[in-house]
Design an enzyme around this catalytic site. Structure first.
Site, mmCIF file in Angstrom:
data_model
loop_
_atom_site.group_PDB
_atom_site.id
_atom_site.type_symbol
_atom_site.label_atom_id
_atom_site.label_comp_id
_atom_site.label_asym_id
_atom_site.label_seq_id
_atom_site.Cartn_x
_atom_site.Cartn_y
_atom_site.Cartn_z
ATOM 1 N N THR A 97 0.855 -1.070 -0.037
ATOM 2 C CA THR A 97 0.044 -0.071 -0.124
ATOM 3 C C THR A 97 0.759 1.155 -0.004
ATOM 4 O O THR A 97 1.283 1.354 1.000
ATOM 5 C CB THR A 97 -1.055 0.094 1.240
ATOM 6 O OG1 THR A 97 -1.833 -1.159 1.279
ATOM 7 C CG2 THR A 97 -1.835 1.274 1.300
ATOM 8 N N LYS A 172 -7.595 1.239 -2.764
ATOM 9 C CA LYS A 172 -7.337 0.774 -1.538
ATOM 10 C C LYS A 172 -7.238 1.918 -0.441
ATOM 11 O O LYS A 172 -7.548 1.831 0.684
ATOM 12 C CB LYS A 172 -5.860 0.340 -1.310
ATOM 13 C CG LYS A 172 -5.248 -0.098 -0.105
ATOM 14 C CD LYS A 172 -6.036 -1.070 0.724
ATOM 15 C CE LYS A 172 -5.408 -1.472 1.964
ATOM 16 N NZ LYS A 172 -4.084 -2.046 1.964
ATOM 17 N N LYS A 240 0.116 5.587 8.473
ATOM 18 C CA LYS A 240 1.000 5.570 6.974
ATOM 19 C C LYS A 240 -0.047 5.647 5.781
ATOM 20 O O LYS A 240 -0.060 6.458 4.943
ATOM 21 C CB LYS A 240 1.848 4.430 6.900
ATOM 22 C CG LYS A 240 2.812 4.554 5.715
ATOM 23 C CD LYS A 240 2.155 3.498 4.440
ATOM 24 C CE LYS A 240 2.297 2.037 4.691
ATOM 25 N NZ LYS A 240 1.761 1.359 3.607
#
Length: 292
Positions: A97, A172, A240
């Site tokens: 990701t 995502k 993150k």
């Protein structure tokens, strides 16, 4: 069956690479900490290489699952990077990701070398990786996706092309935004139930089959009620991911006020020492506020 390399053997990559091997693929692995790659070979077979370049030489597919943008750049185009070892026509599949920015950057670097690129972040967490039940959202050319999809199927219960390069990462982001808001709502609901003296298990049993039901409710309510957060997807990694979401939201002019708020709540959890706790630990923050 295909010749594959897998770069990055963390809690996700280790089992994902194992599923590739179990499916009959010829798998070579690389990990920054070499002892973990050696452990993987001892458990699954195949072979380990000292650099991404060595692992990528002569294979048809290179899968990666590392930590962040800088990690991805390092294994792709850094010293001993995979792109220097990959053959023209080989496919690089990134399961990390990362930002849409670095995805476009690495895809362009791959294209210059005649390498196909598919961004393919996953959802399902460690349990999904271990059970081969990940959801994979992909971006890339249709022909490249069509080549990669059967190989990805070794560890996926669902895999779908969402558009051109970067579309997987953007999807995502949507996934993480939805999870963040949902978990805060679940944490607040369970906190209210406890303060009201209700049986939390009974409450969930009643409402999970209705409009409030979700995967997080079904799979996380027990540990949330027990105050157990030493499992699952770490808060550090969620922050993150949410930073990526907020940056992309700014770039696209898409307001994300709840995401920004929950990100700060996760910052509070980190300050409590919960950086490695599961993302459902938003409830622990509420508990601390209630105790003041």
């Amino acid at each position: 069956m295909a010749k594959c390399a897998f770069l990055g053997l963390g809690v996700m990559g280790f089992p994902m690479a194992g599923h590739l091997m179990a499916a009959g693929h010829d798998v070579t692995v690389y990990n920054r900490t070499g002892s973990k790659a050696d452990d993987w070979v001892t458990r699954h077979g195949g072979k380990a290489c000292p650099t991404p370049r060595d692992a990528a030489e002569g294979v048809e597919f290179v899968m990666a699952c590392v930590g962040n943008d800088d990690d991805l750049r390092a294994i792709c185009i850094g010293e001993g990077g995979a792109f220097d070892g990959m053959s023209k026509g080989a496919v690089f599949v990134d399961h990390t990701t990362v930002s849409a920015e670095v995805t476009r950057e690495m895809a362009a670097a791959a294209s210059e070398r005649g390498i196909a690129y598919v961004d393919a972040p996953v959802s399902g967490g460690q349990a999904g990786a271990e059970n081969g039940q990940l959801v994979v959202m992909c971006g890339g050319a249709q022909t490249d996706y069509d080549r990669a999809e059967p190989v990805i199927g070794a560890y996926a219960k669902a895999c779908r092309r969402m558009g051109e390069v970067g579309a997987g990462q953007t999807t995502k982001m949507v996934n993480q935004i939805c999870i963040a808001g949902l978990l805060q709502g679940l944490a607040e609901g369970l906190t209210l139930a406890q303060k009201a003296g209700l049986d939390g298990e009974a409450v969930i049993d009643v409402i999970q089959g209705g409009a409030a039901g979700s995967w997080q409710m079904v799979n996380r309510h027990k540990t949330m009620l027990a105050g157990d957060y030493d499992h699952g997807f770490a808060v550090d990694w969620m922050r993150k991911d949410l930073a990526i979401c907020l940056k992309e939201g700014d770039a696209l002019g898409a307001p994300l006020p709840v995401t920004a708020l929950v990100d700060q709540f996760y910052k509070d959890v980190q300050a409590m020492g919960g950086g490695r706790w599961d993302t459902s630990s938003l409830m622990a923050r509420l508990g601390k506020l209630a105790d003041k």
